[in-house]
Motif scaffolding. Structure first.
Motif: not given
Lengths: 240, 240
Positions: B40-41, B92-98, B28-33, B123-125
């Motif tokens: 920073k985010l 692995r999901s964490g890696d993808l958010a990264q 969620g935060r990666a999508t916002t960033a 929407e995807m995020g």
């Protein structure tokens, strides 16, 4: 009883080697199917992935049965748990080879890869196949030096991946968006395939030495600059 | 002795839930960033992935210690082995958010996503985040119906992925190759993230029912036509 037990343990190792050989062959054949636009070969690769999935199921069933019946501890326990992880890496590598073949089928009778990228994609396919062949060898020989060598080979894959991006980002790119999308995905498939091969080898290192491969290597990675580098850098982080 | 044992088993479950919450928040935060070009985010998300990796290491160490000391059989053994797999999905999901956050950082101060694709990526995020929240709930409640629902939600992700491809393949695409490459990779990151959330839920179904989720669902998937469909189809095969 212990003999049957070690036979079971060996048979798990054999299953891993067979999986590695199948997916190594699959990525080689998928690359050929892609570059030659060979529909039959592509379909052959797509179907053959089922065999890899079956091997994984068998291997997992064996590993769980062994855990339940023999209740291994210490090193043997570590071998079984690590084998489960290696089989997941290999199963996923099979999926990635299948993706390459599916892209070949999707674009048939056209070629997904434009002729000026033919050589780079061929190199990526061959390198992926070699990496997996080495991973299989590492499983058999438990050769830590060979395992560490895979990480250097993987740097070569990153280099090829960057070459691919440089082509894509070049102002002279004339193959349009569809081909750019295809090449982007292809690049990612090969890179992830290589990551899984490296991961398999690293897990063997961990089994043999009890240490994670990263701790055994002191070579600093060169800093990567620029756009495609940052992309490679981003995905390169995955193999860690 | 058995009490301590079940406490350990519970603590593995708690670790999985915490991982799912962290990676759900991360995507969620990666999508916002990405959408706000908030450096920073983005950096915050990139750094926070370390916590996910640590949780996975802890969880694995606990699981292996439990296998060695308690030597569970039958259901408990299945729980421990399946937890190891779920933790791999979540890591692995964490890696993808990264990866999403790294792309945001790479393009800063520009935006990687052109404004006409803003809504689709948002929407995807959001869907990715919801899927992971549901996966966490499934781990807690062991609710098989909710788990099966995730597969339907994942169809929505496939639809969004197809929308993205339609934009890319549209002759009116005017954002150039670099953005096409970025959007292609982004689409893949979200789709894979969703696949991992579904996979976590499916593994819970397997634990509860002893059957693979696919065997419990009879709804036939609609045939997907066309270029982007075939691409979605290709990658959709991964979630199986």
């Amino acid at each position: 009883m212990r003999d049957a037990y070690h036979e079971e343990l060996d048979s798990i190792g054999d299953g891993l080697v067979e999986m590695a050989r199948l997916v190594g062959s699959a990525i080689g054949r998928a690359t050929t199917a892609m570059l030659d636009s060979d529909l039959k070969l592509a379909e052959n690769v797509i179907e053959a992935d089922q065999k890899v999935d079956e091997l994984q199921h068998d291997l997992e069933a064996k590993a769980i049965a062994l855990l339940a019946r023999q209740q291994p501890v210490a090193t043997d326990l570590r071998i079984v748990v690590t084998s489960l992880r290696m089989s997941a890496d290999l199963e996923r590598s099979g999926d990635l080879a299948q993706h390459v073949a599916k892209l070949a089928r999707l674009r048939y009778p056209d070629r997904a890869v434009p002729s000026d990228l033919h050589a780079t994609i061929l190199e990526m396919g061959q390198l992926a196949q070699r990496l997996m062949a080495k991973a299989a060898e590492v499983i058999i020989t438990k050769d830590v030096d060979l395992a560490l060598q895979l990480e250097q080979d993987d740097d070569e894959m990153d280099l090829l991946h960057r070459t691919l991006f440089q082509h894509l980002m070049d102002d002279r790119w004339k193959h349009g968006i569809e081909t750019a999308v295809d090449v982007t995905l292809l690049g990612r498939y090969y890179e992830r395939f290589a990551d899984h091969a490296v991961s398999v080898a690293k897990r063997v290192v961990y089994l043999v030495t009890g240490e994670h491969a990263d701790e055994l290597q002191t070579d600093a990675q060169p800093e990567i600059q620029g756009v495609s580098g940052a992309l490679s850098g981003a995905s390169g982080a995955e193999s860690a």
